[in-house]
Design a protein around this motif. Structure first.
Motif, mmCIF file in Angstrom:
data_model
loop_
_atom_site.group_PDB
_atom_site.id
_atom_site.type_symbol
_atom_site.label_atom_id
_atom_site.label_comp_id
_atom_site.label_asym_id
_atom_site.label_seq_id
_atom_site.Cartn_x
_atom_site.Cartn_y
_atom_site.Cartn_z
ATOM 1 N N PHE A 257 0.838 -1.198 0.000
ATOM 2 C CA PHE A 257 0.000 0.000 0.000
ATOM 3 C C PHE A 257 0.874 1.250 0.000
ATOM 4 O O PHE A 257 0.432 2.316 -0.401
ATOM 5 C CB PHE A 257 -0.948 0.009 1.203
ATOM 6 N N MET A 258 2.114 1.063 0.427
ATOM 7 C CA MET A 258 3.042 2.187 0.360
ATOM 8 C C MET A 258 3.315 2.567 -1.093
ATOM 9 O O MET A 258 3.662 3.713 -1.385
ATOM 10 C CB MET A 258 4.335 1.845 1.091
ATOM 11 N N ILE A 259 3.155 1.605 -1.990
ATOM 12 C CA ILE A 259 3.310 1.919 -3.416
ATOM 13 C C ILE A 259 2.258 2.947 -3.820
ATOM 14 O O ILE A 259 2.545 3.936 -4.497
ATOM 15 C CB ILE A 259 3.154 0.644 -4.278
ATOM 16 N N VAL A 260 1.025 2.689 -3.360
ATOM 17 C CA VAL A 260 -0.036 3.641 -3.668
ATOM 18 C C VAL A 260 0.252 4.966 -2.964
ATOM 19 O O VAL A 260 -0.049 6.041 -3.479
ATOM 20 C CB VAL A 260 -1.410 3.063 -3.262
ATOM 21 N N GLY A 261 0.879 4.870 -1.767
ATOM 22 C CA GLY A 261 1.267 6.085 -1.072
ATOM 23 C C GLY A 261 2.259 6.893 -1.892
ATOM 24 O O GLY A 261 2.154 8.117 -1.989
ATOM 25 N N VAL A 262 3.208 6.184 -2.503
ATOM 26 C CA VAL A 262 4.182 6.855 -3.376
ATOM 27 C C VAL A 262 3.456 7.500 -4.553
ATOM 28 O O VAL A 262 3.749 8.642 -4.934
ATOM 29 C CB VAL A 262 5.244 5.847 -3.874
ATOM 30 N N ALA A 263 2.488 6.756 -5.096
ATOM 31 C CA ALA A 263 1.683 7.326 -6.186
ATOM 32 C C ALA A 263 0.980 8.586 -5.692
ATOM 33 O O ALA A 263 0.867 9.579 -6.422
ATOM 34 C CB ALA A 263 0.671 6.297 -6.686
ATOM 35 N N GLY A 264 0.522 8.553 -4.437
ATOM 36 C CA GLY A 264 -0.140 9.721 -3.858
ATOM 37 C C GLY A 264 0.803 10.912 -3.804
ATOM 38 O O GLY A 264 0.425 12.036 -4.156
ATOM 39 N N PHE A 265 2.060 10.661 -3.410
ATOM 40 C CA PHE A 265 3.018 11.770 -3.356
ATOM 41 C C PHE A 265 3.349 12.291 -4.750
ATOM 42 O O PHE A 265 3.593 13.474 -4.925
ATOM 43 C CB PHE A 265 4.292 11.335 -2.618
ATOM 44 N N SER A 266 3.354 11.402 -5.717
ATOM 45 C CA SER A 266 3.583 11.885 -7.084
ATOM 46 C C SER A 266 2.409 12.760 -7.517
ATOM 47 O O SER A 266 2.579 13.746 -8.225
ATOM 48 C CB SER A 266 3.816 10.718 -8.046
ATOM 49 N N ILE A 267 1.201 12.390 -7.073
ATOM 50 C CA ILE A 267 0.036 13.236 -7.380
ATOM 51 C C ILE A 267 0.215 14.602 -6.727
ATOM 52 O O ILE A 267 -0.040 15.647 -7.343
ATOM 53 C CB ILE A 267 -1.253 12.553 -6.886
ATOM 54 N N LEU A 268 0.689 14.583 -5.472
ATOM 55 C CA LEU A 268 0.903 15.845 -4.759
ATOM 56 C C LEU A 268 1.888 16.725 -5.527
ATOM 57 O O LEU A 268 1.635 17.914 -5.752
ATOM 58 C CB LEU A 268 1.435 15.538 -3.356
ATOM 59 N N ALA A 269 3.013 16.101 -5.941
ATOM 60 C CA ALA A 269 4.034 16.875 -6.651
ATOM 61 C C ALA A 269 3.503 17.391 -7.985
ATOM 62 O O ALA A 269 3.657 18.565 -8.336
ATOM 63 C CB ALA A 269 5.271 15.998 -6.877
ATOM 64 N N ILE A 270 2.834 16.494 -8.705
ATOM 65 C CA ILE A 270 2.363 16.872 -10.041
ATOM 66 C C ILE A 270 1.239 17.903 -9.932
ATOM 67 O O ILE A 270 1.180 18.849 -10.719
ATOM 68 C CB ILE A 270 1.917 15.611 -10.802
ATOM 69 N N PHE A 271 0.390 17.740 -8.954
ATOM 70 C CA PHE A 271 -0.698 18.705 -8.778
ATOM 71 C C PHE A 271 -0.157 20.085 -8.420
ATOM 72 O O PHE A 271 -0.684 21.098 -8.867
ATOM 73 C CB PHE A 271 -1.649 18.225 -7.687
ATOM 74 N N THR A 272 0.883 20.074 -7.594
ATOM 75 C CA THR A 272 1.494 21.356 -7.250
ATOM 76 C C THR A 272 2.013 22.035 -8.523
ATOM 77 O O THR A 272 1.835 23.250 -8.715
ATOM 78 C CB THR A 272 2.644 21.138 -6.254
ATOM 79 N N MET A 273 2.607 21.224 -9.396
ATOM 80 C CA MET A 273 3.090 21.787 -10.669
ATOM 81 C C MET A 273 1.923 22.264 -11.524
ATOM 82 O O MET A 273 1.984 23.333 -12.144
ATOM 83 C CB MET A 273 3.899 20.721 -11.429
#
Lengths: 246, 531
Positions: free
Chosen positions: B394-410
């Motif tokens: 589930f940490m994989i999905v967590g990593v995906a979540g952080f990528s969403i955070l980074a990409i959304f910020t961009m």
């Protein structure tokens, strides 16, 4: 109609207060085409933002038909910007993901719930098409902004500003990014809108050549109005003026 | 309306959105595949573990099996007292005789002024006591068995082979009724009434083996032993002469674990090969311990069938023989070491049955255990492994979540001016926030949806994919000789799929909240001036 009294506004830049408006007073009369001129940094755009409730003054008041609007709740100011004011910007500010029709329809999208929009979508589309026809873009309905020229983008922005039948058009350097010919067409279009539909227009510009097309010209220096003089009469032919601008 | 429109348009036109979708998709697909495989292994292992063990087992560690004794005392009637007079100066003690019934051996005697009945229950008696007691309402089937250790001996290419095995004496029909027996047999697979009978082909092979033996050792050489026991009720002597002076007994079959009769090995090329070393009709000698003094005893059986559970632990250790034969060999006629129970509703009734059975067998030498108790450590290990793996994955999905955070910020940074435009056109801060939260929801939904589809597709085709990878790399990804599984087992649990998908969408929404909030707070004038 629109009344600004003793407006002050300062911006903070790197811990330094930069005053922009210093007790400005201005009255915009119903149906007039008012141009505001002045050097860069004189506070023209800031005045426009305050008149259109995009920003709040540090002090002073802005009234619309005698009702104070600068201190309204956010929701009411959002509604004013959606239905009462129409904005035209120097850099057109179209949404790049949407085509021309959807850009024009955006105020209607914003101002209605999905259900209400769906019920009245036919009327709104018809209105958008009429406006685009009027600004000469009926052949560009499905084009994206990047496929349009500067003049076409500005005409799209004008159609968008007119969609909700606003009472006031606030134009911030509408010709500032256009060549003289395109700028002339835009000013002529605004003049026609003002004359035919009675829409009050406040246009900020630093191009003194085009202010002759307006009813009244105010000059701003250091955040206050220094001159307030009548402009060119409405009945004057417009074309010679533009040629002179070139 | 504009929120939905912009969400959809942003989704179609943003390259960064595609990266978000792929992140979520891969995370969800991985979770679904790993869960399906883990669950498949777990379910199959549990099925197999449960299958041969029956729902509940009542057993004892006494080598002679159960000895359930019921004693009843009552005062002597005047007539009985008269018939059994007390000897002056001594306690009155008379044996009144013994009676044998199908359920018990009953000994009657007089002890002082009391009449005593001692009932020693037979397996049938124990079964009767269980089924007619409070636990009986929950029990669907019950059968006695003897479960002991043994050494399996046979000849392979002239050499003697010996293997330690787990020897189980069963009544085949009774064991089938309890479940987990007939369905794993190779020849009699699923038969309602399986038996240890030998097929004509097996008998023919047995005769051929005898001829072969005589040919190799001469006509006078004794044939291989058949059945060893002369007196079925007495523990056998280890040095007894087999097949001498007694009537030639009936040939008895044995069911061997598939792995005992089939040897798997790898050739020089690493290719897994399987060779049958014990065919139906071949002799095997089973040596165990029997009698009160635990002397070695043995019996000869003929292979009649195989047990193939696809669990190497069972297939390489279990040998089933007829219960009565094992009772005779071990000298424990009429006794059993365990009772296998099948419950009508295992999950609902297991605790109630255990409680009631404990009342029937209150002594510590009788153990009452469910199949889960017997396999507790293994089942716990499987569950723990699965839980830990799920947390890690589930940490994989967590990593995906952080990528969403980074990409959304961009994306929000890129959209500063658009946010200003929308606000100048009357969009509220809440509306702007909804655009980006909705965008996160949409990305999460699309990513999770695609991930679910991909995960289910991989799960469905996992064996073909495994075969392809094994072919390409030359290394077996899934070594079949470890589990005796023909293929990678998978089990798609709809609830898990729903939870994984919903969890991924939730994470996408949660990680889009911060950028959306920043977008909503953006001042329209600053946004319009943003370069």
């Amino acid at each position: 109609m629109l009344e600004a009294a003793n407006l002050t506004k300062a911006y903070r830049r790197h811990a330094v207060q930069v005053p922009v408006l210093n007790g400005l007073d201005l009255e915009v009369r119903t149906g007039e085409f008012l141009s505001v001129v002045g050097a860069s940094g004189s506070g023209k755009s800031t005045l426009l933002h305050l008149l259109g409730t995009l920003d709040e003054p540090d002090s002073g008041t802005v009234k619309l038909d005698g009702r104070r609007i600068d201190n309204l709740p956010a929701r009411e100011r959002d509604a004013l910007r959606n239905r009462t004011f129409g904005y035209i910007f120097q850099f057109y500010h179209l949404l790049p993901e949407l085509n021309v029709v959807d850009n024009v329809l955006m105020p209607a999208y914003i101002g209605h719930s999905t259900l209400n929009w769906w019920k009245g979508r036919g009327q709104w589309r018809k209105r958008a098409h009429e406006l685009l026809d009027r600004v000469g873009l009926s052949h560009r309905l499905t084009h994206r902004p990047r496929e349009l020229s500067g003049g076409e983008m500005q005409r799209t922005a004008i159609a968008r500003a007119l969609l909700m039948n606003p009472r006031v058009l606030l134009a911030d350097e509408p010709t500032g990014n256009l060549d003289a010919a395109s700028g002339g067409e835009i000013v002529k279009l605004l003049r026609d809108i003002n004359r035919d539909e009675g829409v009050t227009i406040v246009m900020v510009t630093h191009n003194l050549e085009i202010v002759h097309a307006t009813d009244r010209v105010v000059r701003m220096v250091n955040g206050v109005v220094t001159d307030d003089t009548p402009g060119a009469p409405k009945q004057l032919p417009f074309q010679p003026l533009m040629l002179a601008a070139v | 309306m504009y929120k939905l429109l912009l969400c959809l348009r942003y989704l179609r036109t943003r390259y960064l959105a595609f990266i978000c979708i792929v992140s979520v998709m891969l995370g969800v697909a991985t979770l679904i595949v790993v869960n399906a495989v883990m669950s498949g292994f777990s379910t199959k292992l549990k099925d197999r573990l449960h299958g041969v063990l029956s729902d509940m087992v009542v057993d004892t560690d006494r080598t002679n099996g159960f000895e359930v004794v019921r004693e009843a005392r009552r005062p002597l009637t005047p007539e009985e007292a008269k018939q059994n007079p007390a000897v002056p100066g001594a306690r009155r003690a008379y044996s009144l005789g013994t009676r044998v019934t199908p359920h018990a051996r009953e000994d009657y005697y007089v002890d002082g002024d009391e009449h005593v009945t001692v009932r020693t229950l037979t397996p049938d008696g124990i079964i009767h006591e269980i089924t007619t007691g409070p636990a009986g309402q929950y029990v669907e089937a019950i059968t006695p068995t003897i479960d002991t250790f043994a050494v399996l001996q046979y000849r392979d290419r002239g050499a003697v082979v010996a293997k330690p095995v787990r020897l189980v004496g069963v009544e085949p029909i009774g064991r089938t009724n309890v479940g987990g027996f007939a369905e794993y047999l190779v020849r009699q697979k699923g038969a309602p009434n399986p038996s240890f009978e030998l097929t004509p082909e097996a008998l023919q092979r047995h005769e051929w083996n005898l001829m072969q033996h005589r040919h190799e050792h001469g006509a006078d050489a004794p044939p291989p032993p058949k059945l060893p026991v002369a007196d079925p009720l007495a523990p056998p002597a280890p040095d007894m002469k087999l097949d001498v002076g007694i009537e030639r007994p009936k040939l008895t079959g044995a069911i061997l674990g598939y792995g005992l009769a089939h040897v798997r090995y790898k050739d020089a090329n690493g290719q897994l090969l399987e060779e049958q070393v014990l065919r139906p009709g071949d002799n095997v000698v089973l040596t165990t311990a029997g009698g009160d003094d635990l002397k070695p005893v043995w019996g000869t059986f003929l292979v009649t069938d195989y047990l193939k559970t696809e669990m190497s632990e069972y297939d390489s250790s279990f040998v089933y023989v007829p219960l009565d034969q094992l009772q005779r060999i071990r000298g424990m006629a009429g006794r059993a070491t365990s009772f296998q129970l099948k419950l009508k509703n295992y999950d609902r009734d297991k605790e109630a049955v255990a409680k009631e059975l404990r009342k029937v067998f209150p002594t510590r030498e009788v153990m009452i255990r469910t199949w889960e108790d017997l396999q507790g450590p293994l089942l716990s290990a499987i569950d723990v492994e699965r839980s830990i793996l799920n947390i890690l994955l589930f940490m994989i999905v967590g990593v995906a979540g952080f990528s969403i955070l980074a990409i959304f910020t961009m994306i929000v940074s890129e959209k500063y001016r658009d946010i200003g435009i929308m606000k100048s056109l009357g969009a509220s801060s809440w509306g702007v926030m909804q655009i980006f939260v909705g965008y996160g929801l949409l990305l999460g939904t699309v990513g999770a949806g695609l991930g679910t589809a991909l995960g289910l597709w991989i799960t469905h085709n996992i064996n073909a994919i495994e075969a392809f990878i094994s072919r390409q790399t030359g290394t077996a990804v899934f070594p079949r000789d470890i589990y005796y599984f023909k293929e990678i087992p998978t089990n798609v649990d709809p609830l898990t799929v729903i939870l994984v998908t919903a969890g991924a969408v939730l994470i996408a929404v949660l990680f889009s909240l911060l950028p959306a909030w920043r977008a909503a707070r953006l001042h329209p004038v600053r946004a319009l001036r943003f370069e």
